[in-house]
Write a protein that holds these residues in place. Structure first.
Motif, mmCIF file in Angstrom:
data_model
loop_
_atom_site.group_PDB
_atom_site.id
_atom_site.type_symbol
_atom_site.label_atom_id
_atom_site.label_comp_id
_atom_site.label_asym_id
_atom_site.label_seq_id
_atom_site.Cartn_x
_atom_site.Cartn_y
_atom_site.Cartn_z
ATOM 1 N N LEU A 90 0.821 -1.210 0.000
ATOM 2 C CA LEU A 90 0.000 0.000 0.000
ATOM 3 C C LEU A 90 0.858 1.264 0.000
ATOM 4 O O LEU A 90 0.507 2.257 -0.631
ATOM 5 N N SER A 91 1.975 1.230 0.712
ATOM 6 C CA SER A 91 2.779 2.450 0.878
ATOM 7 C C SER A 91 3.797 2.668 -0.227
ATOM 8 O O SER A 91 4.200 3.813 -0.482
ATOM 9 N N THR A 92 4.231 1.592 -0.896
ATOM 10 C CA THR A 92 5.304 1.726 -1.904
ATOM 11 C C THR A 92 4.911 1.232 -3.286
ATOM 12 O O THR A 92 5.660 1.445 -4.240
ATOM 13 N N GLY A 93 3.796 0.532 -3.413
ATOM 14 C CA GLY A 93 3.390 0.004 -4.707
ATOM 15 C C GLY A 93 4.156 -1.220 -5.146
ATOM 16 O O GLY A 93 4.145 -1.581 -6.330
ATOM 17 N N THR A 94 4.796 -1.920 -4.210
ATOM 18 C CA THR A 94 5.626 -3.076 -4.536
ATOM 19 C C THR A 94 5.249 -4.265 -3.667
ATOM 20 O O THR A 94 5.142 -4.135 -2.440
ATOM 21 N N LYS A 95 5.070 -5.416 -4.301
ATOM 22 C CA LYS A 95 4.831 -6.653 -3.557
ATOM 23 C C LYS A 95 6.158 -7.200 -3.043
ATOM 24 O O LYS A 95 7.139 -7.313 -3.789
ATOM 25 N N VAL A 96 6.198 -7.558 -1.765
ATOM 26 C CA VAL A 96 7.403 -8.110 -1.158
ATOM 27 C C VAL A 96 7.037 -9.342 -0.342
ATOM 28 O O VAL A 96 5.862 -9.677 -0.188
ATOM 29 N N LYS A 97 8.038 -10.008 0.184
ATOM 30 C CA LYS A 97 7.802 -11.125 1.084
ATOM 31 C C LYS A 97 7.287 -10.618 2.430
ATOM 32 O O LYS A 97 7.500 -9.465 2.801
ATOM 33 N N ASN A 105 13.064 -7.442 -1.231
ATOM 34 C CA ASN A 105 13.536 -8.692 -0.626
ATOM 35 C C ASN A 105 15.051 -8.781 -0.554
ATOM 36 O O ASN A 105 15.598 -9.617 0.170
ATOM 37 N N ASP A 106 15.757 -7.908 -1.316
ATOM 38 C CA ASP A 106 17.221 -7.861 -1.220
ATOM 39 C C ASP A 106 17.678 -6.763 -0.261
ATOM 40 O O ASP A 106 18.827 -6.340 -0.289
ATOM 41 N N GLN A 107 16.768 -6.302 0.591
ATOM 42 C CA GLN A 107 17.037 -5.330 1.643
ATOM 43 C C GLN A 107 17.366 -3.937 1.107
ATOM 44 O O GLN A 107 18.003 -3.127 1.800
ATOM 45 N N VAL A 108 16.927 -3.631 -0.091
ATOM 46 C CA VAL A 108 17.038 -2.277 -0.631
ATOM 47 C C VAL A 108 15.770 -1.513 -0.266
ATOM 48 O O VAL A 108 14.658 -2.021 -0.463
ATOM 49 N N ASN A 109 15.915 -0.307 0.249
ATOM 50 C CA ASN A 109 14.761 0.480 0.656
ATOM 51 C C ASN A 109 13.879 0.844 -0.540
ATOM 52 O O ASN A 109 14.386 1.176 -1.612
ATOM 53 N N LEU A 110 12.571 0.785 -0.322
ATOM 54 C CA LEU A 110 11.589 1.209 -1.314
ATOM 55 C C LEU A 110 11.062 2.585 -0.925
ATOM 56 O O LEU A 110 10.822 2.852 0.254
ATOM 57 N N THR A 111 10.887 3.455 -1.895
ATOM 58 C CA THR A 111 10.387 4.799 -1.611
ATOM 59 C C THR A 111 8.895 4.745 -1.337
ATOM 60 O O THR A 111 8.120 4.220 -2.134
ATOM 61 N N SER A 112 8.484 5.305 -0.222
ATOM 62 C CA SER A 112 7.079 5.260 0.179
ATOM 63 C C SER A 112 6.343 6.523 -0.258
ATOM 64 O O SER A 112 6.951 7.549 -0.588
ATOM 65 N N ILE A 113 5.022 6.453 -0.235
ATOM 66 C CA ILE A 113 4.208 7.616 -0.558
ATOM 67 C C ILE A 113 4.468 8.737 0.449
ATOM 68 O O ILE A 113 4.424 9.924 0.094
ATOM 69 N N SER A 114 4.771 8.386 1.696
ATOM 70 C CA SER A 114 5.104 9.407 2.695
ATOM 71 C C SER A 114 6.353 10.172 2.289
ATOM 72 O O SER A 114 6.406 11.412 2.383
ATOM 73 N N GLU A 115 7.371 9.446 1.835
ATOM 74 C CA GLU A 115 8.616 10.094 1.428
ATOM 75 C C GLU A 115 8.413 10.954 0.191
ATOM 76 O O GLU A 115 8.966 12.065 0.096
ATOM 77 N N ALA A 139 5.372 0.647 7.904
ATOM 78 C CA ALA A 139 5.497 0.600 6.445
ATOM 79 C C ALA A 139 5.330 1.969 5.808
ATOM 80 O O ALA A 139 5.814 2.202 4.691
ATOM 81 N N PHE A 140 4.647 2.882 6.500
ATOM 82 C CA PHE A 140 4.450 4.236 5.980
ATOM 83 C C PHE A 140 5.436 5.246 6.567
ATOM 84 O O PHE A 140 5.379 6.424 6.202
ATOM 85 N N SER A 141 6.333 4.798 7.437
ATOM 86 C CA SER A 141 7.197 5.767 8.118
ATOM 87 C C SER A 141 8.622 5.287 8.343
ATOM 88 O O SER A 141 9.420 6.027 8.929
ATOM 89 N N ALA A 142 8.960 4.072 7.898
ATOM 90 C CA ALA A 142 10.273 3.512 8.224
ATOM 91 C C ALA A 142 10.691 2.500 7.160
ATOM 92 O O ALA A 142 9.945 2.204 6.220
#
Length: 351
Positions: A90-97, A105-115, A139-142
């Motif tokens: 919901l916050s980044t538009g990406t499906k993850v585990k 899933n490779d521990q790279v940060n995804l940009t969120s709608i908050s950011e 998920a929306f702040s960290a």
């Protein structure tokens, strides 16, 4: 607070995505011109949680139920989602585990709608009846590799720049007070202290009791609606804002198959959305949905049939959840995925 601003439905954006578990194409379109976006999430709230709440309390149907615009799918890369992967979608538009917090899933940060909203000069608020290290608010702040890494979540939130973080009192944020202070945050430790810090640039508020007032013994508790009222005033500004509001205990009580407490929490979410409908103007888009359904709850035919036996399981399910929208146009074909919510918010905020 209410503003009468006409909406020019001139812009149109259409997305398509593969519905991986149905073998068909789904897509959606959105059009509208707004300044602010509010996303309300009922954690674990399926359609039957909503219907059973109306039935149990013998309610006139809340206004927002007339604004349903379809259903969204909730599966994650682990198939049946947890709240971390669902919140990330919901916050980044990406499906993850499952268990990932706004990270691939490779521990790279995804940009969120908050950011994205912060980068565009908008104010951002994250409200929850859970503690702030809960999966959905996180998920929306960290960013964190695992939802259980509360220290990493708190440190990430302290550095996020989000203007308002508000949730239930929890040990994690008490332990990291100094980190938040170093990053320019003021602290409010009770509902009474909120007025003291209403002019702060950045505020973290932890409230001791945020249970639904409809639960016996919680009649005087601070309500999700009260959080929303404070947030609207705190975030109001010329550039607009993004606000995420979570009712967390629908899920928690459903995991315990406690249907009465679950519908009490759902009614508190109804109250919150009713308040938003009555308060905000047409320059504010409202989305109401869930991160997933919990319990495979069955629908009762009458209030007398509301019992814990309506639950089929105490776990999350793959049941699609409803999506309700206000003050913008939403069209769809098939079943859009929860990642569409990110795209809709991104489009409406022009970020």
């Amino acid at each position: 607070m209410k503003k009468k601003i006409g909406i020019a439905l001139t812009a149109l954006l259409v997305f398509s995505s593969a519905a991986a578990f149905s073998g068909c194409e789904s897509g959606f379109g959105v059009s509208g011109e707004v300044k602010n976006v509010i996303l309300v999430i009922g954690d674990g709230m399926g359609e039957n949680h909503i219907e059973n709440t109306v039935t149990y309390f013998n309610l006139a149907r809340p206004a927002f139920l007339a604004d349903q615009k379809g259903y969204i799918g909730t599966y994650s890369k682990s198939l049946v989602t947890d709240s971390a992967a669902a919140g990330t979608a919901l916050s980044t538009g990406t499906k993850v585990k499952n268990r990932r917090i706004a990270q691939r899933n490779d521990q790279v940060n995804l940009t969120s709608i908050s950011e994205l909203a912060l980068q565009a000069g908008k104010k951002v608020g994250v409200l929850t009846t859970d503690t702030l290290d809960g999966a959905t608010p996180a998920a929306f702040s960290a960013h964190a590799n695992d939802r259980a890494d509360s220290a990493e979540i708190a440190t990430s939130q302290a550095k996020s720049g989000i203007h308002l973080l508000m949730g239930q009192t929890g040990a994690t944020h008490t332990e990291h007070t100094e980190t938040f202070l170093e990053n320019g945050y003021s602290f409010a430790y009770s509902a009474e202290e909120l007025t003291t810090y209403s002019d702060s640039e950045k505020l973290i508020a932890t409230i001791p009791d945020v249970r639904s007032q409809y639960i016996e013994g919680a009649e005087s508790a601070f309500q999700l609606k009260d959080m929303a009222a404070f947030a609207l005033e705190f975030l109001d500004n010329e550039n607009g804002y993004f606000l995420m509001i979570e009712g967390a205990y629908i899920d928690k009580y459903s995991h315990s198959n406690d249907v009465v407490s679950a519908v009490c929490e759902t009614r508190s979410l109804f109250d919150t959305v009713d308040f938003l409908y009555e308060t905000v103007g047409e320059d504010t888009a409202i989305l109401v949905t869930a991160d997933h359904e919990t319990g495979r709850l069955k629908k009762a035919a009458s209030a007398d049939e509301i019992s814990n036996d309506l639950y089929v399981t105490d776990k999350h399910s793959l049941i699609n959840v409803p999506l309700f929208v206000k003050n913008f146009s939403f069209t769809y074909r098939g079943t859009p995925q929860n990642t569409a919510v990110f795209e809709v918010c991104k489009f409406l905020l022009k970020v």
